[in-house]
Design a protein around this motif. Sequence first.
Motif, PDB file in Angstrom:
ATOM      1  N   TYR A  42       0.845  -1.191   0.000  1.00 13.51           N
ATOM      2  CA  TYR A  42       0.000   0.000   0.000  1.00 13.51           C
ATOM      3  C   TYR A  42       0.882   1.244   0.000  1.00 13.51           C
ATOM      4  CZ  TYR A  42      -3.625  -3.296   1.523  1.00 13.51           C
ATOM      5  OH  TYR A  42      -4.502  -4.354   1.620  1.00 13.51           O
ATOM      6  N   THR A  43       0.386   2.310  -0.603  1.00 10.78           N
ATOM      7  CA  THR A  43       1.096   3.583  -0.592  1.00 10.78           C
ATOM      8  C   THR A  43       0.766   4.359   0.683  1.00 10.78           C
ATOM      9  OG1 THR A  43      -0.687   4.809  -1.679  1.00 10.78           O
ATOM     10  CG2 THR A  43       0.897   3.649  -3.105  1.00 10.78           C
ATOM     11  N   ASP A  44       1.528   5.429   0.921  1.00 16.39           N
ATOM     12  CA  ASP A  44       1.231   6.260   2.091  1.00 16.39           C
ATOM     13  C   ASP A  44      -0.129   6.935   1.942  1.00 16.39           C
ATOM     14  OD1 ASP A  44       2.054   7.909   0.041  1.00 16.39           O
ATOM     15  OD2 ASP A  44       3.690   8.845   1.171  1.00 16.39           O
ATOM     16  N   THR A  45      -0.576   7.179   0.711  1.00 16.26           N
ATOM     17  CA  THR A  45      -1.903   7.742   0.508  1.00 16.26           C
ATOM     18  C   THR A  45      -2.994   6.739   0.868  1.00 16.26           C
ATOM     19  OG1 THR A  45      -1.058   9.162  -1.267  1.00 16.26           O
ATOM     20  CG2 THR A  45      -3.442   8.832  -1.170  1.00 16.26           C
ATOM     21  N   ASP A  46      -2.795   5.456   0.478  1.00 17.70           N
ATOM     22  CA  ASP A  46      -3.751   4.403   0.870  1.00 17.70           C
ATOM     23  C   ASP A  46      -3.912   4.353   2.380  1.00 17.70           C
ATOM     24  OD1 ASP A  46      -4.081   3.632  -1.779  1.00 17.70           O
ATOM     25  OD2 ASP A  46      -2.544   2.087  -1.674  1.00 17.70           O
ATOM     26  N   LEU A  47      -2.782   4.344   3.082  1.00 18.56           N
ATOM     27  CA  LEU A  47      -2.836   4.247   4.539  1.00 18.56           C
ATOM     28  C   LEU A  47      -3.341   5.546   5.165  1.00 18.56           C
ATOM     29  CD1 LEU A  47       0.352   2.162   5.405  1.00 18.56           C
ATOM     30  CD2 LEU A  47      -1.975   1.402   4.895  1.00 18.56           C
ATOM     31  N   GLY A  48      -3.160   6.663   4.460  1.00 15.29           N
ATOM     32  CA  GLY A  48      -3.741   7.912   4.936  1.00 15.29           C
ATOM     33  C   GLY A  48      -5.257   7.877   4.897  1.00 15.29           C
ATOM     34  N   TYR A  49      -5.821   7.360   3.801  1.00 13.31           N
ATOM     35  CA  TYR A  49      -7.278   7.206   3.718  1.00 13.31           C
ATOM     36  C   TYR A  49      -7.780   6.214   4.773  1.00 13.31           C
ATOM     37  CZ  TYR A  49      -7.628   9.815  -0.672  1.00 13.31           C
ATOM     38  OH  TYR A  49      -7.610  10.804  -1.621  1.00 13.31           O
TER      39      TYR A  49
END
Length: 427
Positions: A42-49
Motif C-alpha cells: 500500500y502507498t502512504d496515501t492508501d494508509l492515509g485514507y
Amino acid sequence: MTNVPAPPAHTGVLRQVLTLLSGTILAQVIAFVAQIGIARLYTDTDLGYLGIFTSAATLGAAIAGARFDLSIVLPAPGDEASARSLVRLSSRCVLATSALATLTAACAWPWVSSRYGSALAGWMLAVGVSVLFLAQGQVCSYWLTRHRRFQSIASSSVVRSLGIAALQLVCGFVAGGGLGAAIGATIAGQGIAVAYLSWRARDARAAEASDPSLRTVASRYRKMALVGVPNVVVDALRTSAIPMLIASYSVAALGQFNMAWMALQAPVALIAGALSQVYLPRLSDTPPGEMTRVVVRVGGTALGLSIPVFALLAWISPWLFPFVFGARWEAAGYFARSLAPWLALTVATSPLSNVFVVTYHQRRMLAFACVYCAAPLAWLAVSPYGIEMTVAILGALMAVLLVGMLVMAWVTARQYDRGDGTRPQGT
C-alpha cells in the motif's frame, strides 16, 4: 496437616499481567511483521485514507457503549445479575450508535466526496459496521475483565491481529493495494475478532428472571454516562481530529504519521494494555488507605519499562523505518522520533486513568481531557511550521501534559486515602 501459606497478592497480579502480555506480545509481533509487507503493498496515501476511516470508526466506538460497558466491572462480586443487564444495555447502545454512524456518513457524503474523493465517501458508509464490531468487542472484553478471564482476552488479541493482518496482506496482494483493500480487510478482521470475543463471553447472554431491568441499571449507573461520556467524547475527538488536521497538510503525510504511530503502538499496547486490564478490577476493589501505594507502584513500573524502550526507538527510528518498511517510509522514521516522548508517557498514564473512574472523580478527568484535547488541536491549527517541526513540538507538548496527569492521579489517590474514599452506590 501442614498449612500451605497463600501466595502473596502481587503474585496473582503478576500472573495476570504475564497472561495478557503473552497474547499482546504475539499480537504485536504479528501486526509488526505484517506491517512490513503492508508497507510494500500500500502507498502512504492508501494508509492515509485508512487513517481517516479508522479515526471516524474509533470516535464512534468510543462513545457507543455510553460508558455502561465500563460499568460492567463495577457491580460487587456476586452481583452477576446487574452485570448481565449492563451487558445488554451496552449492546443496545452500541446498535443505536452504529446506526447513527451510518446515517451520519450518508449525510456527509457530499463533503467527504469533494474533499477526499468518491471512493472514500463510499467506504465511509461502512463506518457503522466498524463501530459495531469495535464497540461490541469492548463490551465483551469488559465482561471477561470482570471475571478475570485474561487468557480469553489475550487470545482475542491474537485473533484480531492475525485476522486483520492476514486479510490486509491477501487483499493488498490480490488487488495491488488500494483504498478498498485496506478498509475492507480491516472491517472483515474486526468482524472475526468480535465473533471470537462474543463466543468467549457467551455466558453474558444467559439472562435470568431475577436480572434487574435495563431501566433500573441505567438509572443506577447513570453518572457513568452523564459524566463519563463527555470525557470519552473529548478524548475520542482528540484521537480522531489529530489525523484529520495532519491530513490537511496532505493525505500522504497522514499515511507517514500513521505508519509511525502504528509501529510505536506495539510497545504501548504491550505494557499499557496489560496493566490497564489487570489493574482496573483491582483498583475498583482497593480500599481507602492503599490507593496511593498502588498508583505509585503501577506508575513507577510503567515508566521504568517505557522510558528505556522509547529512548532507544527515538534514537534509531530514522534509520530503522526505511530499513524495515522500505525507502518510501523515511519520513515515518522522523515522525516516530517526535512521537516517542508522548507515547512513553502514555504507557504510564493509561493504567492510571482508571483511578479517576474507580474513585468517582470523572469530572476531574474531564477537565484534564478538555485541556489535553484543545492543546494539540489548537497547535495543529495555528502552527506556522512544516509538518515535521509541527509534529515534533506536538510530541513534546503532549508529553508535558501527561506529566501533569501523573501528578493529578497521585493527588487523587492521596485524597481518596485521606477520607474522600466513599464510593456512591450505583454511580
